[in-house]
Design a protein around this motif. Structure first.
Motif, PDB file in Angstrom:
ATOM      1  N   GLY A  56      -5.497  -0.137  -0.877  1.00  0.00           N
ATOM      2  CA  GLY A  56      -5.800   0.797  -1.955  1.00  0.00           C
ATOM      3  C   GLY A  56      -5.145   0.415  -3.264  1.00  0.00           C
ATOM      4  N   ASP A  92      -9.642   4.606  -4.545  1.00  0.00           N
ATOM      5  CA  ASP A  92     -10.997   4.638  -3.983  1.00  0.00           C
ATOM      6  C   ASP A  92     -11.897   3.614  -4.662  1.00  0.00           C
ATOM      7  OD1 ASP A  92     -10.261   6.631  -2.253  1.00  0.00           O
ATOM      8  OD2 ASP A  92     -11.043   8.269  -3.493  1.00  0.00           O
ATOM      9  N   LEU A 109      -9.173  -5.931   2.849  1.00  0.00           N
ATOM     10  CA  LEU A 109     -10.323  -5.108   2.469  1.00  0.00           C
ATOM     11  C   LEU A 109      -9.964  -3.636   2.348  1.00  0.00           C
ATOM     12  CD1 LEU A 109     -13.039  -6.812   4.695  1.00  0.00           C
ATOM     13  CD2 LEU A 109     -12.995  -6.804   2.194  1.00  0.00           C
ATOM     14  N   ARG A 110      -8.983  -3.173   3.117  1.00  0.00           N
ATOM     15  CA  ARG A 110      -8.632  -1.748   3.125  1.00  0.00           C
ATOM     16  C   ARG A 110      -7.515  -1.383   2.148  1.00  0.00           C
ATOM     17  NH1 ARG A 110      -8.897  -0.343   9.653  1.00  0.00           N
ATOM     18  NH2 ARG A 110     -11.179  -0.456   9.824  1.00  0.00           N
ATOM     19  N   ASP A 155       0.824  -1.207   0.000  1.00  0.00           N
ATOM     20  CA  ASP A 155       0.000   0.000   0.000  1.00  0.00           C
ATOM     21  C   ASP A 155       0.860   1.261   0.000  1.00  0.00           C
ATOM     22  OD1 ASP A 155      -2.635   0.613  -0.317  1.00  0.00           O
ATOM     23  OD2 ASP A 155      -3.188   0.400   1.793  1.00  0.00           O
ATOM     24  N   ARG A 214     -15.422  -3.808  -1.715  1.00  0.00           N
ATOM     25  CA  ARG A 214     -16.548  -3.734  -0.777  1.00  0.00           C
ATOM     26  C   ARG A 214     -17.822  -4.278  -1.414  1.00  0.00           C
ATOM     27  NH1 ARG A 214     -18.315  -1.075   3.763  1.00  0.00           N
ATOM     28  NH2 ARG A 214     -20.461  -0.323   3.732  1.00  0.00           N
ATOM     29  N   ARG A 220     -11.056   0.014  -3.574  1.00  0.00           N
ATOM     30  CA  ARG A 220     -11.679  -0.336  -2.289  1.00  0.00           C
ATOM     31  C   ARG A 220     -13.178  -0.537  -2.447  1.00  0.00           C
ATOM     32  NH1 ARG A 220      -8.362   4.085  -0.658  1.00  0.00           N
ATOM     33  NH2 ARG A 220      -6.458   3.365   0.379  1.00  0.00           N
ATOM     34  N   GLN A 228      -9.082  -7.860   7.344  1.00  0.00           N
ATOM     35  CA  GLN A 228      -9.384  -6.428   7.354  1.00  0.00           C
ATOM     36  C   GLN A 228      -8.386  -5.653   6.497  1.00  0.00           C
ATOM     37  OE1 GLN A 228      -8.331  -4.084  10.924  1.00  0.00           O
ATOM     38  NE2 GLN A 228     -10.472  -3.415  10.989  1.00  0.00           N
ATOM     39  N   ARG A 229      -7.111  -6.036   6.567  1.00  0.00           N
ATOM     40  CA  ARG A 229      -6.097  -5.328   5.776  1.00  0.00           C
ATOM     41  C   ARG A 229      -6.309  -5.558   4.285  1.00  0.00           C
ATOM     42  NH1 ARG A 229      -4.253  -1.754   4.091  1.00  0.00           N
ATOM     43  NH2 ARG A 229      -2.181  -0.819   4.235  1.00  0.00           N
TER      44      ARG A 229
END
Length: 320
Positions: free
Chosen positions: A189, A300, A186-187, A148, A307, A303, A183-184
């Motif tokens: 970029g 953006d 999913l986040r 990232d 999602r 992500r 979680q990482r």
């Protein structure tokens, strides 16, 4: 090939006879057995194609676990250049069940990681049979942080029966580590592409496979629990693993139909363990194609894409 699966025994007999004929011819120059051997080869080829065209879910489990199937290390060594391994979670230890680092795929800088099972007794013990401990997932988070930070796509190669369930792993926060890794994912970029190359077992797989695009090799499996574990819980009998494999919908074909994965990567006839180079090449082409699709997508949208994918999981199967 020395490692035949139980349903391949008739095939083993035919291929064995062809090999015997050729061995006899080598010891006796006057013998001409090529015609008979070629006929046996054709019979074996036809049988192999038929067997692999009609694999049941349980047989696919057996193929996915085949010891000669190419593993994460094989893919990294063949497909990637300038690979530089990174070790340790900067907290407790280095987990050899998860390997990863910086590399180039067809010249493009990437971060690559995956579970490595090992290919002999020594390496399997060292790699803990591909079952990662908490420090393995924390190492994966560290690699994703690096990706990232420098804008590098992430590629993961999934092959694990599940995360290690031992006492030490639980004491060091196994479930929390897997949750943080998920979680990482999913986040992130940056684009993330995952390929299930063998077994995709439970949260142990999901921790590094919550990607924009999830691919599976044709004879790999991906499930919340192993068929044996499911049978032990539901029927108190691990021998009912065949029925469990049917019910779990764990094959690549079922999961593509349900919308859980995005693409099935075709394997050579007889599975990746018979023709490792061809299977690795097919995965490489699929990875390059997926990364090309995601190359011009902003952070953006990357992500948001991820999602939407996971919030909508299962909708395709329900609609069908």
């Amino acid at each position: 090939m020395n490692n035949y699966l139980d349903f391949e025994k008739p095939l083993a007999e035919i291929e064995g006879k062809a090999n015997e004929l050729r061995a006899m011819a080598r010891s006796n120059a006057e013998m001409d057995v090529e015609k008979e051997a070629a006929a046996l080869d054709k019979k074996a080829g036809d049988m192999l194609a038929k067997l692999y065209a009609e694999l049941t879910p349980w047989r696919k489990c057996q193929v996915a676990r085949h010891p000669d199937r190419p593993h994460c290390k094989d893919y990294i060594e063949t497909l990637f250049t300038d690979y530089t391994a990174l070790a340790g979670d900067r907290n407790f230890a280095d987990d050899h069940a998860i390997m990863g680092g910086l590399a180039r795929l067809d010249g493009q800088p990437v971060v690559v990681m995956g579970q490595e099972k090992g290919n002999d007794t020594k390496s399997r013990i060292e790699r803990n049979f591909g079952m990662a401990r908490p420090e393995g997932y924390r190492k994966a988070v560290r690699l994703m942080d690096l990706a990232d930070r420098f804008g590098l796509p992430v590629i993961t190669l999934v092959d694990t029966p599940g995360a290690f369930p031992g006492k030490g792993a639980e004491e060091r926060g196994q479930s929390e580590a897997i949750a943080r890794a998920t979680q990482r994912c999913l986040r992130l970029g940056v684009p993330m592409v995952s390929v299930v190359i063998g077994e995709g077992g439970s949260g142990g797989a999901v921790g590094i496979a919550t990607a924009n695009k999830v691919l599976m090799l044709e004879h790999s499996i991906y499930s919340v629990i192993s068929p044996e574990g499911c049978a032990s819980i539901l029927w108190k009998d691990a021998e009912k693993m065949r029925e469990a494999a049917e019910a779990l919908r764990l094959t690549a074909q079922d999961l593509e139909q349900l919308g859980v994965i995005d693409k099935v990567v075709k394997e050579p006839v007889g599975g990746a363990h018979r023709h490792p180079a061809a299977a690795i090449k097919a995965v490489g082409e699929a990875l390059k194609g997926q990364l090309k699709q995601l190359s011009n997508v902003g952070s953006d949208e990357i992500r948001a894409n991820r999602r939407r994918k996971y919030l909508g999981l299962g909708a395709k199967g329900l609609a069908a």
